[in-house]
Design an enzyme around this catalytic site. Structure first.
Site, PDB file in Angstrom:
ATOM      1  N   CYS A  38      -3.121   4.901   7.337  1.00  0.00           N
ATOM      2  CA  CYS A  38      -3.249   4.351   8.690  1.00  0.00           C
ATOM      3  C   CYS A  38      -2.045   4.694   9.550  1.00  0.00           C
ATOM      4  O   CYS A  38      -2.144   4.760  10.757  1.00  0.00           O
ATOM      5  CB  CYS A  38      -3.412   2.845   8.627  1.00  0.00           C
ATOM      6  SG  CYS A  38      -4.180   2.314   7.121  1.00  0.00           S
ATOM      7  N   ASN A  93       0.802  -1.219   0.000  1.00  0.00           N
ATOM      8  CA  ASN A  93       0.000   0.000   0.000  1.00  0.00           C
ATOM      9  C   ASN A  93       0.837   1.272   0.000  1.00  0.00           C
ATOM     10  O   ASN A  93       0.335   2.334  -0.332  1.00  0.00           O
ATOM     11  CB  ASN A  93      -0.949   0.001   1.200  1.00  0.00           C
ATOM     12  CG  ASN A  93      -0.268  -0.400   2.482  1.00  0.00           C
ATOM     13  OD1 ASN A  93       0.320  -1.469   2.589  1.00  0.00           O
ATOM     14  ND2 ASN A  93      -0.310   0.479   3.460  1.00  0.00           N
TER      15      ASN A  93
HETATM   16  C1  LIG Z   1      -2.858  -3.424   2.019  1.00  0.00           C
HETATM   17  C2  LIG Z   1      -3.970  -3.054   2.952  1.00  0.00           C
HETATM   18  N1  LIG Z   1      -4.480  -3.995   3.746  1.00  0.00           N
HETATM   19  C3  LIG Z   1      -5.494  -3.731   4.594  1.00  0.00           C
HETATM   20  C4  LIG Z   1      -6.022  -2.465   4.695  1.00  0.00           C
HETATM   21  C5  LIG Z   1      -7.092  -2.216   5.724  1.00  0.00           C
HETATM   22  O1  LIG Z   1      -8.273  -1.787   5.203  1.00  0.00           O
HETATM   23  P1  LIG Z   1      -9.396  -1.077   6.108  1.00  0.00           P
HETATM   24  O2  LIG Z   1      -8.719   0.011   6.875  1.00  0.00           O
HETATM   25  O3  LIG Z   1     -10.377  -0.585   5.113  1.00  0.00           O
HETATM   26  O4  LIG Z   1      -9.963  -2.132   6.992  1.00  0.00           O
HETATM   27  C6  LIG Z   1      -5.518  -1.447   3.875  1.00  0.00           C
HETATM   28  C7  LIG Z   1      -6.047  -0.052   3.985  1.00  0.00           C
HETATM   29  O5  LIG Z   1      -5.342   0.894   3.839  1.00  0.00           O
HETATM   30  C8  LIG Z   1      -4.468  -1.752   2.982  1.00  0.00           C
HETATM   31  O6  LIG Z   1      -3.937  -0.826   2.181  1.00  0.00           O
END
Ligand SMILES: Cc1ncc(COP(=O)(O)O)c(C=O)c1O
Length: 379
Positions: free
Chosen positions: A329, A144
């Site tokens: 995040c 990400n």
């Molecule tokens: C690679 C990846 N995994 C998991 C997530 C988690 O998603 P959510 O915050 O919508 O639960 C994200 C969100 O940024 C992500 O980019």
């Protein structure tokens, strides 16, 4: 001021067709799918139809799809679900996983596999970490932050080899492969058998669907412990009255992105390359992070030596350009990005880094403008 949004890796706007598909379930088709009257049974049928449509893109059976409230929950179900079914066994994750994989893995016996400087998994190092106690590998499909795409098929071939040798040794412990495809699902192939994955996470909020929707593909036969207990919905795997609008929205969103993934990937790839070229030509010393080859078509991640990314983000925002320092995040945390540290960046380099992620509304003019503004701000 014309706003330029370059943070599609954090959130995508709801597609109008997805919204349209969801609307009936927010109002007139509000029934509880477990109720007995015909109107409720029809809603139950609709959620099962949505499950079938999601399953299609994994080449899976509908019974192998569990709807969740987002990617975080799907990752937790994959990691905690499997690890609780095999007490005392080991999970291996890559060091650049999303926190929703890293944090649950740390609750169990776990190891983190290192990555190469371009963010691809070090396969030889990964193989060395696997022991006869390893039951799960969780390696993300695409990162990400830096956009690196992992060689999931190669990892699954390695696991095939290990399964054979375990059989020969009389070790009946399975070894499963989970991949977090939250960032990959709009551009890459999700077919589970082609990937060789046993569990796959997808996330509606990253594919022009609603936030807090997602799904976990779990191959038939994979042992796991449900994490949310209650009324036994989702075949007991995830209790709670179904989010029908969310499931229908997720299915519609996945149909839309997967249905045109090749064309859209090609379109954004051209814009991504244009942005990288413009940035490299106009900002002295800029470094492009992540792999040049195995890279999400919508990801640009750069380090601009000597620049404070928090200040730069604010200055960009003032000029109408929205992008990110790292992942959304981790953006609020004091610590530098664990992903950038894992690829060998110093804290200072991490604090001088920016992620620009492109999407459906990105046009060439936006790219030119963003590169121009960026260059003018770091002069
Ligand atoms: C690679 C990846 N995994 C998991 C997530 C988690 O998603 P959510 O915050 O919508 O639960 C994200 C969100 O940024 C992500 O980019």
């Amino acid at each position: 001021m014309h706003k330029i949004y370059l943070d599609y890796a954090a959130a995508t706007p709801l597609d109008s067709k997805v919204k349209e598909a969801m609307e009936p379930y927010l109002a007139e088709k509000f029934y509880n799918p477990s109720a007995t009257y015909l109107a409720a049974k029809a809603v139950h049928g609709d959620i099962e139809e949505a499950r079938g449509r999601v399953a299609h893109w994994f080449g899976a059976r509908p019974s192998e799809i569990i709807f969740t409230a987002g990617g975080t929950e799907a990752n937790n179900l994959a990691i905690q679900g499997v690890m609780q079914a095999f007490p005392g066994k080991q999970v291996i994750v890559s060091s650049i996983e999303h926190e929703s994989v890293l944090a649950p893995a740390r609750r169990y016996k776990s190891k983190e596999a290192t990555v190469n400087p371009d963010g691809t998994i070090d396969l030889a190092a990964l193989e060395k970490l696997i022991t006869n106690q390893t039951v799960l590998l969780s390696i993300m499909y695409a990162n990400n932050e830096i956009g690196t795409i992992q060689p999931i098929r190669e990892i699954s071939r390695l696991l095939q080899k290990i399964r054979k040798s375990r059989k020969a040794d009389g070790n009946d412990l399975p070894i499963y492969l989970h991949t977090d495809a939250a960032q990959a699902s709009q551009y890459l192939d999700l077919h589970a058998a082609r990937l060789g994955a046993d569990l796959i996470t997808i996330n509606g909020g990253k594919i022009y669907g609603p936030k807090q929707t997602g799904a976990l593909y779990i191959k038939t036969g994979v042992k796991f412990q449900p994490q949310i207990l209650g009324g036994g919905q989702e075949r007991g795997a995830r209790s709670g009255t179904e989010n029908v609008a969310g499931a229908v929205g997720l299915a519609a969103a996945l149909d839309l992105v997967q249905g045109r993934r090749h064309e859209e990937a090609e379109r954004v790839r051209i814009l991504r390359d244009q942005l990288m070229e413009l940035v490299e030509a106009s900002i002295p010393g800029v470094v492009i992070n992540g792999s040049r080859v195995r890279r999400l078509p919508n990801n640009v991640h750069i380090t601009i030596p000597g620049v404070d990314n928090e200040r730069l983000l604010m200055a960009l925002d003032d000029k109408g350009i929205m992008c990110a320092a790292g992942s959304a995040c981790s953006a609020s945390k004091e610590e530098s990005s664990h992903v950038l540290r894992a690829i060998g960046k110093t804290d200072n380099q991490a604090y001088s880094s920016l992620r620009l992620s492109l999407g459906r509304m990105t046009k060439s003019a936006d790219i030119i403008k963003a590169a121009e503004v960026l260059a003018s701000l770091v002069e």
